[in-house]
Enzyme design. Structure first.
Site, short mmCIF file in Angstrom:
data_model
loop_
_atom_site.label_atom_id
_atom_site.label_comp_id
_atom_site.label_asym_id
_atom_site.label_seq_id
_atom_site.Cartn_x
_atom_site.Cartn_y
_atom_site.Cartn_z
N ASP A 197 6.32 19.81 -9.29
CA ASP A 197 7.45 18.88 -9.40
C ASP A 197 8.75 19.67 -9.34
O ASP A 197 9.46 19.83 -10.33
CB ASP A 197 7.33 18.11 -10.72
CG ASP A 197 8.43 17.07 -10.88
OD1 ASP A 197 9.01 16.63 -9.87
OD2 ASP A 197 8.71 16.70 -12.04
N TYR B 134 5.70 2.46 -14.47
CA TYR B 134 6.57 3.58 -14.12
C TYR B 134 5.89 4.42 -13.06
O TYR B 134 4.67 4.65 -13.10
CB TYR B 134 6.87 4.43 -15.36
CG TYR B 134 7.77 5.60 -15.07
CD1 TYR B 134 9.11 5.40 -14.77
CD2 TYR B 134 7.29 6.90 -15.07
CE1 TYR B 134 9.95 6.46 -14.49
CE2 TYR B 134 8.12 7.98 -14.80
CZ TYR B 134 9.45 7.75 -14.51
OH TYR B 134 10.28 8.80 -14.22
N ASP C 80 14.36 11.35 -8.43
CA ASP C 80 14.82 12.74 -8.53
C ASP C 80 16.35 12.81 -8.48
O ASP C 80 17.01 12.09 -9.19
CB ASP C 80 14.17 13.60 -7.44
CG ASP C 80 12.70 13.90 -7.74
OD1 ASP C 80 12.27 13.67 -8.89
OD2 ASP C 80 11.98 14.35 -6.84
N CYS D 64 10.90 20.07 -13.32
CA CYS D 64 10.36 19.12 -14.28
C CYS D 64 11.26 19.10 -15.51
O CYS D 64 11.70 20.15 -15.99
CB CYS D 64 8.93 19.52 -14.64
SG CYS D 64 8.20 18.51 -15.95
N ARG E 244 19.68 9.46 -15.29
CA ARG E 244 19.03 10.44 -16.16
C ARG E 244 19.92 11.66 -16.28
O ARG E 244 20.47 12.14 -15.28
CB ARG E 244 17.68 10.83 -15.57
CG ARG E 244 17.04 12.03 -16.26
CD ARG E 244 15.66 12.33 -15.70
NE ARG E 244 15.40 13.76 -15.70
CZ ARG E 244 14.26 14.32 -15.30
NH1 ARG E 244 13.27 13.54 -14.87
NH2 ARG E 244 14.11 15.62 -15.31
N ASN F 99 11.27 9.27 -22.86
CA ASN F 99 10.17 9.83 -22.09
C ASN F 99 9.17 10.47 -23.04
O ASN F 99 9.43 11.52 -23.60
CB ASN F 99 10.71 10.87 -21.10
CG ASN F 99 9.61 11.52 -20.28
OD1 ASN F 99 8.46 11.09 -20.30
ND2 ASN F 99 9.97 12.57 -19.56
N GLU G 221 16.97 13.02 -21.06
CA GLU G 221 15.73 13.77 -20.97
C GLU G 221 15.63 14.85 -22.05
O GLU G 221 16.62 15.48 -22.43
CB GLU G 221 15.61 14.42 -19.58
CG GLU G 221 14.35 15.23 -19.34
CD GLU G 221 13.06 14.40 -19.42
OE1 GLU G 221 12.80 13.83 -20.50
OE2 GLU G 221 12.33 14.35 -18.42
N ASP H 135 10.97 7.16 -10.11
CA ASP H 135 11.74 8.39 -10.26
C ASP H 135 12.27 8.80 -8.90
O ASP H 135 11.50 9.15 -8.00
CB ASP H 135 10.81 9.46 -10.84
CG ASP H 135 11.44 10.82 -11.01
OD1 ASP H 135 12.61 10.98 -10.64
OD2 ASP H 135 10.74 11.73 -11.50
N GLU I 148 19.00 11.64 -11.28
CA GLU I 148 19.32 12.61 -12.35
C GLU I 148 20.44 13.55 -11.94
O GLU I 148 20.86 13.60 -10.78
CB GLU I 148 18.07 13.40 -12.72
CG GLU I 148 17.52 14.25 -11.60
CD GLU I 148 16.07 14.66 -11.85
OE1 GLU I 148 15.79 15.87 -11.86
OE2 GLU I 148 15.22 13.77 -12.03
N HIS J 186 15.69 5.75 -11.22
CA HIS J 186 16.66 6.60 -11.91
C HIS J 186 16.97 7.81 -11.06
O HIS J 186 16.13 8.33 -10.32
CB HIS J 186 16.20 6.99 -13.32
CG HIS J 186 14.93 7.76 -13.41
ND1 HIS J 186 14.83 9.11 -13.12
CD2 HIS J 186 13.68 7.39 -13.80
CE1 HIS J 186 13.59 9.52 -13.33
NE2 HIS J 186 12.87 8.50 -13.72
#
Length: 300
Positions: A62, A48, A91, A126, A161, A213, A191, A89, A118, A116
């Site tokens: 982040d 990952y 974002d 984050c 996500r 996660n 999440e 990721d 989101e 992914h």
């Protein structure tokens, strides 16, 4: 020697095959290419690549400051170093739906097995911080549809996500997850679930794999792989764990160097030179050099 020999399309196919089997797949987070090779050597199922780690590597929080170019470049460096599939990721997709489409094709070209995207408002936060905001459902679905339409390899995993659990509760998270699947998402990343029963509820409501996660110091308890498997989870990530371990060790080493004047007391905690050389495959490079430079030049 050099990079992995398994082509990206084959990594994607194998990942899809294993996900279809129903087993739980374990994806520790790599903080650099060498750690990805170590993850493979230790027998895990995939790698990952965390947005939080990529941000931290640049000394940034982040909060959506990294660019697609930065993420794709670093992700490519990590993915090519291992035979395992790597998931990154992405974002919020780095912009509007057209940007999401470009993100997918850029990450395909970078050799990733999946990504992914989101449903947070951009700039994102984050996933385990308070104060998150999510976009409305049409916007979230538009990101997923753009991603699915843009991919050229059908085996490239498009995961959605959702962060809506922290904003509107579990029922809202399940409803959104269902809508994201209807929009084409191959898997769901809910999440900041609070407990195993929430993971179980999400998994039971969907017919696609669910990811958990297990980040330290966050909203979720650190459940075991067996407990998550029993709850119906099919993928689990530890996104920042190796970076946290490495930075903790680095801080302790610097403290020792400051207080003791050398690092003798820390030798037992270090990766030995021989182990590092083995992981890098020095011998393979040496054999290659010997095969190329197998002649001598003499003067007539």
């Amino acid at each position: 020697m050099l990079y992995a020999t398994t082509p990206a399309h084959e990594k994607r196919r194998l990942l899809r095959e294993r996900l279809a089997s129903g087993e739980l797949l374990r994806f520790p987070g790599a903080f650099n290419p060498l750690s990805a090779r170590l993850i493979e050597r230790k027998g895990f199922d995939g790698v990952y690549i965390s947005g939080a780690v990529l941000s931290a590597d640049l000394g940034l929080p982040d909060i959506g400051l990294t660019t697609l170019t930065e993420v794709a470049q670093r992700a490519a460096q990590i993915a090519r170093m291992t035979e395992l599939p790597a998931i990154v990721d992405a974002d919020t997709g780095f912009g509007e739906p057209m940007n999401v489409a470009r993100t997918v094709q850029t990450l395909e070209d970078a050799g990733l097995a999946g990504m992914h995207v989101e449903d947070q408002v951009n700039p994102k936060r984050c996933g385990h911080l308070d104060g998150k905001e999510v976009v409305d459902e049409p916007t979230a679905l538009g990101r997923v549809r753009a991603a699915v339409d843009a991919r050229r390899d059908d085996n490239f995993l498009i995961m959605a996500r959702t962060d809506i659990r922290a904003v509107a509760g579990l029922d809202a998270a399940i409803d959104r997850a269902k809508a994201l699947v209807d929009a084409g998402a191959d898997a769901i990343f809910p999440e900041a679930m609070r407990d195993l029963s929430e993971f179980e509820a999400v998994a039971a409501a969907l017919d696609v794999p669910v990811l958990a996660n297990m980040t330290e110091f966050g909203k979720s308890e650190l459940f075991t792989v067996d407990a998550l498997r029993d709850a119906g989870v099919r993928m689990v990530i530890w996104p920042v764990s190796l970076l946290r371990m490495a930075m903790g060790a680095a801080e302790r080493a610097l403290d020792a160097l400051e207080s003791e004047g050398n690092l003798v007391s820390q030798l037992g905690a270090m990766q030995h030179r021989a182990d590092l050389y083995d992981l890098i495959d020095y011998q393979g490079y040496s054999r290659f050099d010997a095969g190329v430079y197998d002649f001598t030049i003499t003067k007539e």
